[in-house]
Motif scaffolding. Sequence first.
Motif, PDB file in Angstrom:
ATOM      1  N   ALA A   1      64.794  58.908  41.170  1.00  5.78           N
ATOM      2  CA  ALA A   1      65.010  60.358  41.086  1.00  5.78           C
ATOM      3  C   ALA A   1      65.722  60.713  39.790  1.00  5.78           C
ATOM      4  CB  ALA A   1      65.817  60.841  42.298  1.00  5.78           C
ATOM      5  N   ARG A   2      66.746  59.958  39.466  1.00  7.45           N
ATOM      6  CA  ARG A   2      67.512  60.204  38.241  1.00  7.45           C
ATOM      7  C   ARG A   2      66.605  60.128  37.016  1.00  7.45           C
ATOM      8  NH1 ARG A   2      72.083  55.954  37.095  1.00  7.45           N
ATOM      9  NH2 ARG A   2      70.242  54.668  37.336  1.00  7.45           N
ATOM     10  N   ALA A   3      65.762  59.113  36.952  1.00  8.99           N
ATOM     11  CA  ALA A   3      64.871  58.944  35.798  1.00  8.99           C
ATOM     12  C   ALA A   3      63.868  60.090  35.701  1.00  8.99           C
ATOM     13  CB  ALA A   3      64.138  57.603  35.902  1.00  8.99           C
ATOM     14  N   ARG A   4      63.271  60.467  36.816  1.00  8.04           N
ATOM     15  CA  ARG A   4      62.282  61.565  36.784  1.00  8.04           C
ATOM     16  C   ARG A   4      62.945  62.888  36.431  1.00  8.04           C
ATOM     17  NH1 ARG A   4      57.309  59.487  36.174  1.00  8.04           N
ATOM     18  NH2 ARG A   4      57.047  57.770  37.592  1.00  8.04           N
ATOM     19  N   LEU A   5      64.093  63.146  37.036  1.00 10.13           N
ATOM     20  CA  LEU A   5      64.773  64.421  36.779  1.00 10.13           C
ATOM     21  C   LEU A   5      65.262  64.513  35.341  1.00 10.13           C
ATOM     22  CD1 LEU A   5      66.657  64.753  40.162  1.00 10.13           C
ATOM     23  CD2 LEU A   5      64.704  66.123  39.382  1.00 10.13           C
ATOM     24  N   ALA A   6      65.553  63.387  34.711  1.00 12.83           N
ATOM     25  CA  ALA A   6      65.970  63.392  33.306  1.00 12.83           C
ATOM     26  C   ALA A   6      64.826  63.799  32.389  1.00 12.83           C
ATOM     27  CB  ALA A   6      66.501  62.011  32.912  1.00 12.83           C
ATOM     28  N   SER A   7      63.595  63.754  32.890  1.00 15.16           N
ATOM     29  CA  SER A   7      62.410  64.073  32.087  1.00 15.16           C
ATOM     30  C   SER A   7      61.753  65.389  32.499  1.00 15.16           C
ATOM     31  CB  SER A   7      61.382  62.944  32.233  1.00 15.16           C
ATOM     32  OG  SER A   7      61.922  61.732  31.795  1.00 15.16           O
ATOM     33  N   GLU A   8      62.471  66.231  33.235  1.00 11.85           N
ATOM     34  CA  GLU A   8      61.831  67.437  33.771  1.00 11.85           C
ATOM     35  C   GLU A   8      61.724  68.578  32.769  1.00 11.85           C
ATOM     36  OE1 GLU A   8      63.830  70.487  34.639  1.00 11.85           O
ATOM     37  OE2 GLU A   8      65.352  69.401  33.543  1.00 11.85           O
TER      38      GLU A   8
ATOM     39  N   LEU B   1      53.335  68.286  32.940  1.00 14.49           N
ATOM     40  CA  LEU B   1      54.134  67.066  33.052  1.00 14.49           C
ATOM     41  C   LEU B   1      55.589  67.342  33.453  1.00 14.49           C
ATOM     42  CD1 LEU B   1      54.268  64.017  32.937  1.00 14.49           C
ATOM     43  CD2 LEU B   1      54.679  64.207  30.479  1.00 14.49           C
ATOM     44  N   PRO B   2      56.303  68.294  32.824  1.00 16.86           N
ATOM     45  CA  PRO B   2      57.677  68.549  33.267  1.00 16.86           C
ATOM     46  C   PRO B   2      57.760  68.956  34.743  1.00 16.86           C
ATOM     47  CG  PRO B   2      57.349  69.478  31.095  1.00 16.86           C
ATOM     48  CD  PRO B   2      55.989  69.040  31.600  1.00 16.86           C
ATOM     49  N   GLU B   3      56.831  69.778  35.196  1.00 16.46           N
ATOM     50  CA  GLU B   3      56.822  70.174  36.604  1.00 16.46           C
ATOM     51  C   GLU B   3      56.572  68.958  37.495  1.00 16.46           C
ATOM     52  OE1 GLU B   3      54.460  73.121  39.720  1.00 16.46           O
ATOM     53  OE2 GLU B   3      53.877  73.122  37.604  1.00 16.46           O
ATOM     54  N   ARG B   4      55.658  68.093  37.091  1.00 16.17           N
ATOM     55  CA  ARG B   4      55.380  66.868  37.865  1.00 16.17           C
ATOM     56  C   ARG B   4      56.629  65.980  37.928  1.00 16.17           C
ATOM     57  NH1 ARG B   4      50.416  65.211  39.253  1.00 16.17           N
ATOM     58  NH2 ARG B   4      50.960  63.011  38.974  1.00 16.17           N
ATOM     59  N   GLU B   5      57.347  65.857  36.818  1.00  9.34           N
ATOM     60  CA  GLU B   5      58.567  65.044  36.798  1.00  9.34           C
ATOM     61  C   GLU B   5      59.613  65.637  37.742  1.00  9.34           C
ATOM     62  OE1 GLU B   5      59.240  61.976  34.633  1.00  9.34           O
ATOM     63  OE2 GLU B   5      57.151  62.178  35.234  1.00  9.34           O
ATOM     64  N   LEU B   6      59.792  66.958  37.706  1.00  5.49           N
ATOM     65  CA  LEU B   6      60.730  67.617  38.615  1.00  5.49           C
ATOM     66  C   LEU B   6      60.362  67.330  40.063  1.00  5.49           C
ATOM     67  CD1 LEU B   6      63.019  69.638  39.351  1.00  5.49           C
ATOM     68  CD2 LEU B   6      61.243  71.418  39.256  1.00  5.49           C
TER      69      LEU B   6
ATOM     70  N   ALA C   1      65.187  74.439  35.835  1.00  2.10           N
ATOM     71  CA  ALA C   1      65.813  75.735  35.587  1.00  2.10           C
ATOM     72  C   ALA C   1      64.836  76.862  35.881  1.00  2.10           C
ATOM     73  CB  ALA C   1      66.322  75.818  34.153  1.00  2.10           C
ATOM     74  N   ARG C   2      63.574  76.679  35.511  1.00  2.00           N
ATOM     75  CA  ARG C   2      62.572  77.714  35.800  1.00  2.00           C
ATOM     76  C   ARG C   2      62.373  77.894  37.298  1.00  2.00           C
ATOM     77  NH1 ARG C   2      60.562  75.123  31.335  1.00  2.00           N
ATOM     78  NH2 ARG C   2      59.059  73.854  32.477  1.00  2.00           N
ATOM     79  N   ALA C   3      62.674  76.849  38.070  1.00  4.52           N
ATOM     80  CA  ALA C   3      62.566  76.924  39.534  1.00  4.52           C
ATOM     81  C   ALA C   3      63.894  77.313  40.180  1.00  4.52           C
ATOM     82  CB  ALA C   3      62.092  75.579  40.082  1.00  4.52           C
ATOM     83  N   GLY C   4      64.922  77.567  39.360  1.00  3.11           N
ATOM     84  CA  GLY C   4      66.216  77.979  39.892  1.00  3.11           C
ATOM     85  C   GLY C   4      67.110  76.826  40.325  1.00  3.11           C
ATOM     86  N   LEU C   5      66.804  75.607  39.852  1.00  4.13           N
ATOM     87  CA  LEU C   5      67.579  74.430  40.238  1.00  4.13           C
ATOM     88  C   LEU C   5      68.462  73.967  39.083  1.00  4.13           C
ATOM     89  CD1 LEU C   5      64.758  72.433  42.042  1.00  4.13           C
ATOM     90  CD2 LEU C   5      66.388  74.058  43.019  1.00  4.13           C
ATOM     91  N   ASP C   6      69.664  73.544  39.406  1.00  5.70           N
ATOM     92  CA  ASP C   6      70.601  73.037  38.409  1.00  5.70           C
ATOM     93  C   ASP C   6      70.420  71.523  38.324  1.00  5.70           C
ATOM     94  OD1 ASP C   6      72.681  72.329  36.766  1.00  5.70           O
ATOM     95  OD2 ASP C   6      74.154  73.622  37.760  1.00  5.70           O
ATOM     96  N   VAL C   7      69.423  71.097  37.571  1.00  5.34           N
ATOM     97  CA  VAL C   7      69.083  69.676  37.480  1.00  5.34           C
ATOM     98  C   VAL C   7      70.193  68.859  36.825  1.00  5.34           C
ATOM     99  CG1 VAL C   7      67.426  68.006  36.561  1.00  5.34           C
ATOM    100  CG2 VAL C   7      66.616  70.094  37.677  1.00  5.34           C
ATOM    101  N   PRO C   8      70.849  69.338  35.760  1.00  6.88           N
ATOM    102  CA  PRO C   8      71.950  68.533  35.216  1.00  6.88           C
ATOM    103  C   PRO C   8      73.044  68.261  36.267  1.00  6.88           C
ATOM    104  CG  PRO C   8      71.272  70.162  33.608  1.00  6.88           C
ATOM    105  CD  PRO C   8      70.556  70.498  34.896  1.00  6.88           C
TER     106      PRO C   8
END
Length: 135
Positions: free
Chosen positions: A73-80, A39-44, A85-92
Amino acid sequence: MAARDRRAALGAGLEAYDRGDAFLAHELLEPAWMGARDLPERELLQGLIKLAAAFVHAARGNAAGVTRNLDGARARLASEGGAGARAGLDVPALNAAIERRLATPIDPAGPPIAIPRLAPERPAGGRPFSSRPAR
């Protein structure tokens, strides 16, 4: 879809997005999203797809489509849940950039929001990973 294939799709999607091809980024990320069970990967992945979709709408001059997809995008990324981070992305940082864009009137001619990457982790001793031996 196997994890290796999802990682490859993510990498290709990010490269396309970074080149300014939001439509291709969307198309490359979608199979990875559909093939992920975590689920977190799907949200990302869905958050990144919605981000890319926002700038497909921007290219068409559709401010409402930009806003709707950035909100998504904001809503999905808030639930990742750390998948970014595991993919090397700075989601915050990415979500903060989305927030800043949404806080002002949307100009479809504005530049896409960059997807920030995390700095590579350094091993003990403070040296970045390298193929050169330490002295």
